[in-house]
Structures are given as C-alpha cells and as structure tokens.
Design an enzyme around this catalytic site. Structure first.
Site, PDB file in Angstrom:
ATOM      1  N   LYS A   4       0.834  -1.214   0.000  1.00 50.20           N
ATOM      2  CA  LYS A   4       0.000   0.000   0.000  1.00 50.20           C
ATOM      3  C   LYS A   4       0.866   1.261   0.000  1.00 50.20           C
ATOM      4  O   LYS A   4       0.655   2.166  -0.810  1.00 50.20           O
ATOM      5  CB  LYS A   4      -0.936   0.015   1.233  1.00 50.20           C
ATOM      6  CG  LYS A   4      -1.811  -1.220   1.372  1.00 50.20           C
ATOM      7  CD  LYS A   4      -2.683  -1.167   2.604  1.00 50.20           C
ATOM      8  CE  LYS A   4      -1.953  -1.179   3.918  1.00 50.20           C
ATOM      9  NZ  LYS A   4      -1.252  -2.442   4.248  1.00 50.20           N
ATOM     10  N   ARG A  58      -9.723   0.652   8.755  1.00 51.12           N
ATOM     11  CA  ARG A  58      -9.276  -0.702   9.099  1.00 51.12           C
ATOM     12  C   ARG A  58     -10.328  -1.462   9.893  1.00 51.12           C
ATOM     13  O   ARG A  58     -10.106  -2.615  10.247  1.00 51.12           O
ATOM     14  CB  ARG A  58      -8.030  -0.590   9.970  1.00 51.12           C
ATOM     15  CG  ARG A  58      -6.744  -0.903   9.264  1.00 51.12           C
ATOM     16  CD  ARG A  58      -5.634  -0.605  10.256  1.00 51.12           C
ATOM     17  NE  ARG A  58      -4.471  -1.370  10.044  1.00 51.12           N
ATOM     18  CZ  ARG A  58      -3.389  -0.898   9.440  1.00 51.12           C
ATOM     19  NH1 ARG A  58      -3.372   0.302   8.932  1.00 51.12           N
ATOM     20  NH2 ARG A  58      -2.331  -1.648   9.356  1.00 51.12           N
ATOM     21  N   ARG A 105      11.869  -5.404   4.839  1.00 51.44           N
ATOM     22  CA  ARG A 105      11.637  -3.972   4.573  1.00 51.44           C
ATOM     23  C   ARG A 105      12.566  -3.056   5.377  1.00 51.44           C
ATOM     24  O   ARG A 105      12.842  -3.296   6.535  1.00 51.44           O
ATOM     25  CB  ARG A 105      10.186  -3.614   4.931  1.00 51.44           C
ATOM     26  CG  ARG A 105       9.956  -2.101   4.919  1.00 51.44           C
ATOM     27  CD  ARG A 105       8.534  -1.714   5.019  1.00 51.44           C
ATOM     28  NE  ARG A 105       7.866  -2.273   6.171  1.00 51.44           N
ATOM     29  CZ  ARG A 105       6.542  -2.229   6.339  1.00 51.44           C
ATOM     30  NH1 ARG A 105       5.791  -1.669   5.429  1.00 51.44           N
ATOM     31  NH2 ARG A 105       5.994  -2.757   7.401  1.00 51.44           N
ATOM     32  N   ARG A 159      11.296  -0.963  11.059  1.00 58.25           N
ATOM     33  CA  ARG A 159      10.202  -0.695  11.993  1.00 58.25           C
ATOM     34  C   ARG A 159      10.188  -1.698  13.149  1.00 58.25           C
ATOM     35  O   ARG A 159      10.462  -2.880  12.956  1.00 58.25           O
ATOM     36  CB  ARG A 159       8.862  -0.759  11.250  1.00 58.25           C
ATOM     37  CG  ARG A 159       8.471   0.591  10.685  1.00 58.25           C
ATOM     38  CD  ARG A 159       7.318   0.542   9.753  1.00 58.25           C
ATOM     39  NE  ARG A 159       6.177  -0.238  10.183  1.00 58.25           N
ATOM     40  CZ  ARG A 159       5.059  -0.353   9.478  1.00 58.25           C
ATOM     41  NH1 ARG A 159       4.952   0.283   8.331  1.00 58.25           N
ATOM     42  NH2 ARG A 159       4.062  -1.072   9.909  1.00 58.25           N
ATOM     43  N   ARG A 193      -0.558  -8.701  13.645  1.00 58.53           N
ATOM     44  CA  ARG A 193      -1.053  -7.766  12.616  1.00 58.53           C
ATOM     45  C   ARG A 193      -1.908  -8.494  11.593  1.00 58.53           C
ATOM     46  O   ARG A 193      -2.949  -7.988  11.160  1.00 58.53           O
ATOM     47  CB  ARG A 193       0.128  -7.062  11.929  1.00 58.53           C
ATOM     48  CG  ARG A 193       0.761  -5.995  12.813  1.00 58.53           C
ATOM     49  CD  ARG A 193       2.164  -5.639  12.372  1.00 58.53           C
ATOM     50  NE  ARG A 193       2.219  -4.946  11.085  1.00 58.53           N
ATOM     51  CZ  ARG A 193       3.353  -4.768  10.409  1.00 58.53           C
ATOM     52  NH1 ARG A 193       4.497  -5.233  10.863  1.00 58.53           N
ATOM     53  NH2 ARG A 193       3.325  -4.115   9.267  1.00 58.53           N
TER      54      ARG A 193
HETATM   55  P1  AP5 Z   1       4.892  -1.554   1.820  1.00 59.33           P
HETATM   56  O1  AP5 Z   1       4.555  -0.756   0.638  1.00 59.33           O
HETATM   57  O2  AP5 Z   1       5.655  -0.891   2.932  1.00 59.33           O
HETATM   58  O3  AP5 Z   1       3.602  -2.324   2.385  1.00 59.33           O
HETATM   59  P2  AP5 Z   1       2.337  -1.772   3.163  1.00 59.33           P
HETATM   60  O4  AP5 Z   1       1.147  -2.452   2.618  1.00 59.33           O
HETATM   61  O5  AP5 Z   1       2.354  -0.278   3.185  1.00 59.33           O
HETATM   62  O6  AP5 Z   1       2.663  -2.401   4.572  1.00 59.33           O
HETATM   63  P3  AP5 Z   1       2.587  -1.793   6.044  1.00 59.33           P
HETATM   64  O7  AP5 Z   1       3.340  -2.769   6.926  1.00 59.33           O
HETATM   65  O8  AP5 Z   1       3.070  -0.380   6.093  1.00 59.33           O
HETATM   66  O9  AP5 Z   1       1.110  -1.882   6.315  1.00 59.33           O
HETATM   67  P4  AP5 Z   1       0.452  -1.954   7.656  1.00 59.33           P
HETATM   68  O10 AP5 Z   1      -0.925  -1.780   7.241  1.00 59.33           O
HETATM   69  O11 AP5 Z   1       0.753  -3.126   8.504  1.00 59.33           O
HETATM   70  O12 AP5 Z   1       1.184  -0.774   8.472  1.00 59.33           O
HETATM   71  P5  AP5 Z   1       0.722   0.665   8.903  1.00 59.33           P
HETATM   72  O13 AP5 Z   1       1.910   1.534   8.939  1.00 59.33           O
HETATM   73  O14 AP5 Z   1      -0.473   1.091   8.148  1.00 59.33           O
HETATM   74  O15 AP5 Z   1       5.730  -2.829   1.296  1.00 59.33           O
HETATM   75  C1  AP5 Z   1       6.279  -3.778   2.210  1.00 59.33           C
HETATM   76  C2  AP5 Z   1       7.631  -4.253   1.669  1.00 59.33           C
HETATM   77  O16 AP5 Z   1       7.412  -4.981   0.459  1.00 59.33           O
HETATM   78  C3  AP5 Z   1       8.605  -3.124   1.294  1.00 59.33           C
HETATM   79  O17 AP5 Z   1       9.902  -3.516   1.628  1.00 59.33           O
HETATM   80  C4  AP5 Z   1       8.452  -2.972  -0.235  1.00 59.33           C
HETATM   81  O18 AP5 Z   1       9.644  -2.524  -0.843  1.00 59.33           O
HETATM   82  C5  AP5 Z   1       8.116  -4.393  -0.634  1.00 59.33           C
HETATM   83  N1  AP5 Z   1       7.204  -4.451  -1.784  1.00 59.33           N
HETATM   84  C6  AP5 Z   1       6.112  -3.656  -2.002  1.00 59.33           C
HETATM   85  N2  AP5 Z   1       5.480  -4.033  -3.130  1.00 59.33           N
HETATM   86  C7  AP5 Z   1       6.175  -5.091  -3.608  1.00 59.33           C
HETATM   87  C8  AP5 Z   1       6.017  -5.932  -4.748  1.00 59.33           C
HETATM   88  N3  AP5 Z   1       5.017  -5.743  -5.628  1.00 59.33           N
HETATM   89  N4  AP5 Z   1       6.902  -6.931  -4.944  1.00 59.33           N
HETATM   90  C9  AP5 Z   1       7.922  -7.138  -4.061  1.00 59.33           C
HETATM   91  N5  AP5 Z   1       8.148  -6.370  -2.977  1.00 59.33           N
HETATM   92  C10 AP5 Z   1       7.279  -5.369  -2.759  1.00 59.33           C
HETATM   93  O19 AP5 Z   1       0.205   0.392  10.394  1.00 59.33           O
HETATM   94  C11 AP5 Z   1       1.117   0.081  11.434  1.00 59.33           C
HETATM   95  C12 AP5 Z   1       0.352   0.017  12.756  1.00 59.33           C
HETATM   96  O20 AP5 Z   1      -0.257   1.295  13.040  1.00 59.33           O
HETATM   97  C13 AP5 Z   1      -0.821  -0.978  12.813  1.00 59.33           C
HETATM   98  O21 AP5 Z   1      -0.392  -2.290  13.100  1.00 59.33           O
HETATM   99  C14 AP5 Z   1      -1.677  -0.360  13.929  1.00 59.33           C
HETATM  100  O22 AP5 Z   1      -1.124  -0.625  15.196  1.00 59.33           O
HETATM  101  C15 AP5 Z   1      -1.541   1.133  13.652  1.00 59.33           C
HETATM  102  N6  AP5 Z   1      -2.579   1.636  12.718  1.00 59.33           N
HETATM  103  C16 AP5 Z   1      -2.363   2.200  11.502  1.00 59.33           C
HETATM  104  N7  AP5 Z   1      -3.522   2.557  10.919  1.00 59.33           N
HETATM  105  C17 AP5 Z   1      -4.507   2.214  11.785  1.00 59.33           C
HETATM  106  C18 AP5 Z   1      -5.921   2.316  11.741  1.00 59.33           C
HETATM  107  N8  AP5 Z   1      -6.565   2.831  10.683  1.00 59.33           N
HETATM  108  N9  AP5 Z   1      -6.625   1.842  12.814  1.00 59.33           N
HETATM  109  C19 AP5 Z   1      -6.008   1.336  13.893  1.00 59.33           C
HETATM  110  N10 AP5 Z   1      -4.659   1.205  13.990  1.00 59.33           N
HETATM  111  C20 AP5 Z   1      -3.906   1.648  12.951  1.00 59.33           C
END
Ligand code: AP5
Length: 213
Positions: free
Chosen positions: A13, A87, A126, A160, A171
């Site tokens: 994402k 979410r 990552r 992270r 997660r």
């Molecule tokens: P990346 O693009 O970083 O993936 P992502 O989907 O953004 O993954 P996140 O881990 O950031 O998502 P998340 O939803 O768990 O975390 P968030 O920060 O929102 O890609 C991942 C890796 O893969 C990278 O190394 C990239 O280079 C590689 N890659 C990407 N595409 C690729 C491809 N096509 N092929 C190969 N490699 C590829 O949330 C973190 C925490 O915050 C949550 O756990 C929660 O505690 C809190 N939080 C955030 N939002 C909320 C909410 N709305 N409600 C409640 N809690 C929340």
C-alpha cells in the site's frame, strides 16, 4: 479522485501510494505514518499508541478517526489516497460521514491481494529512509548505493519495531478479523476493485492504474 488502498500488512500500500503521489499529485494519508509521527513526538497520545503498535494491535478507532478528520479539512490537490485507513467497520462508516461533511466522495477502493507467505517475506525484508520515507526491501528494492536513499540522498535507513515475526502474526490476525470485512462492505457499495498484488512493483502499479481509470 479519492481512493482507498486496502490490503494486509506488507501488501504494498505504502509503496504504491508514494508512486500515485508522484504521478497524480495526490495526497497520501497513511494513519500508520501519522501514528509513528505521534509516537516519535513523545506526546501523551504518542506514548499511548506506541505499545499498541509495537504489539501489532490496532489503535482505537477514536484516535485514528480524529487524525483523519484533521487532514480532510486541508488541501486535497489531486485527491486523497487512504493508506491503512479505514481498518474497521466503524472507521469505514466514519470515513463516509466525514467525506460527506467536507463535501467529498470516495471513488474507488483498490483491494491488493497478496498471500501470507509473500507478506512475511516483504515485511521482514523492509527498510525505510528516515529522511523522506522511501520504502526499500533487502531483495526486491535496494538503493543504488548501499545505505544511501535514491530519493533524498540521506544515509538514515530504519527498520520498523513492529516488523518482526511475533508482531506480524498479530497484525495479520487483526487484518483478517477486523479489516477484511471491509472487502464485503465496499463490494456491496459497488466501490471495490480487487487486484493481484503479488507481481513486481511496476506490474502492480499498472494494475492499479487500470483500476483507477
Ligand atoms: P509496503 O509498501 O511498505 O507495504 P504496506 O502495505 O504499506 O505495509 P505496512 O506494513 O506499512 O502496512 P500496515 O498496514 O501493517 O502498516 P501501517 O503503517 O499502516 O511494502 C512492504 C515491503 O514490500 C517493502 O519492503 C516494499 O519494498 C516491498 N514491496 C512492495 N510491493 C512489492 C512488490 N510488488 N513486490 C515485491 N516487494 C514489494 O500500520 C502500522 C500500525 O499502526 C498498525 O499495526 C496499527 O497498530 C496502527 N494503525 C495504523 N492505521 C490504523 C488504523 N486505521 N486503525 C487502527 N490502527 C492503525
């Protein structure tokens, strides 16, 4: 155009949102990034969310809805990309109400489908530039010069705290229990487009482009 990128942790994402910002002048609203900023700022709210995030659990709806509402009141240039929000079903309802309140609409929800095995590999490999937030991977996306960001030139790569096997298990459970019901929610509204997120970054970008057009 306002869109949601919906998918499990590591689906890509953030990677795809950053491309859309570059290509379409859109604004990325990542609740994960906002919460990490709050955590780093040492505020009371930041301290509250730090432990929850490190364990891989979801932060309360009230906190994230408040963060999003603040952003919706600002400039929306080429539109918003909601990355990691909503979410939960209450967050999805709140987003609908907030968009109406600020005279906006939701255009498309892109669901990025990636299997668990690939997610584990993506998350554990990552790292991110501490300067500009560019996202890299040990195998699939390394910077041209080791340790130096291709985008901003800084040498400040970070991993992270929640990118470990234990937190990732939680997660993923949180995703399947609380977030995956949104797939049906947006399908029923006619907003959902599902894509295969397993291909190369470029290929996934092309699928998203088609979904948005
Ligand atoms: P990346 O693009 O970083 O993936 P992502 O989907 O953004 O993954 P996140 O881990 O950031 O998502 P998340 O939803 O768990 O975390 P968030 O920060 O929102 O890609 C991942 C890796 O893969 C990278 O190394 C990239 O280079 C590689 N890659 C990407 N595409 C690729 C491809 N096509 N092929 C190969 N490699 C590829 O949330 C973190 C925490 O915050 C949550 O756990 C929660 O505690 C809190 N939080 C955030 N939002 C909320 C909410 N709305 N409600 C409640 N809690 C929340």
């Amino acid at each position: 155009m306002n869109i949601i990128l919906l998918g499990p942790p590591g689906a890509g994402k953030g990677t795809q949102a950053r491309r859309l910002v570059e290509e379409r002048d859109m604004i990325q609203l990542s609740t994960g990034d906002m919460l990490r900023e709050a955590k780093d700022s040492g505020t009371e709210m930041g301290e509250k969310v730090a432990k929850v995030m490190a364990a891989g659990q979801l932060v309360t709806d009230e906190i994230v809805i408040g963060l999003i509402e603040e952003k919706l009141q600002g400039d929306n240039a080429g539109g918003f990309i909601f990355d990691g929000f909503p979410r939960t079903l209450p967050q999805a309802d709140a987003l609908g109400e907030l968009l109406t309140k600020y005279n906006n609409t939701l255009d498309v929800v892109v669901e990025m489908q990636v299997d668990d095995e690939a997610l584990v590999n993506r998350i554990t490999g990552r790292f991110t530039c501490g300067g500009c937030g560019e996202v890299y991977h040990d195998d699939t996306k390394r910077p041209a010069k080791e340790g130096v960001c291709d985008v901003c030139g800084k040498s400040d790569m970070k991993r992270r705290a929640d990118d470990n096997a234990d937190a990732l298990r939680t997660r993923l459970m949180e995703y399947y229990k609380k977030t995956s019901p949104l797939i049906g929610y947006y399908y029923a509204k006619g907003d959902l487009k599902s894509i295969n997120g397993l291909g190369e970054i470029e290929d996934v970008a092309a699928l998203i482009k088609t979904a948005l057009n």
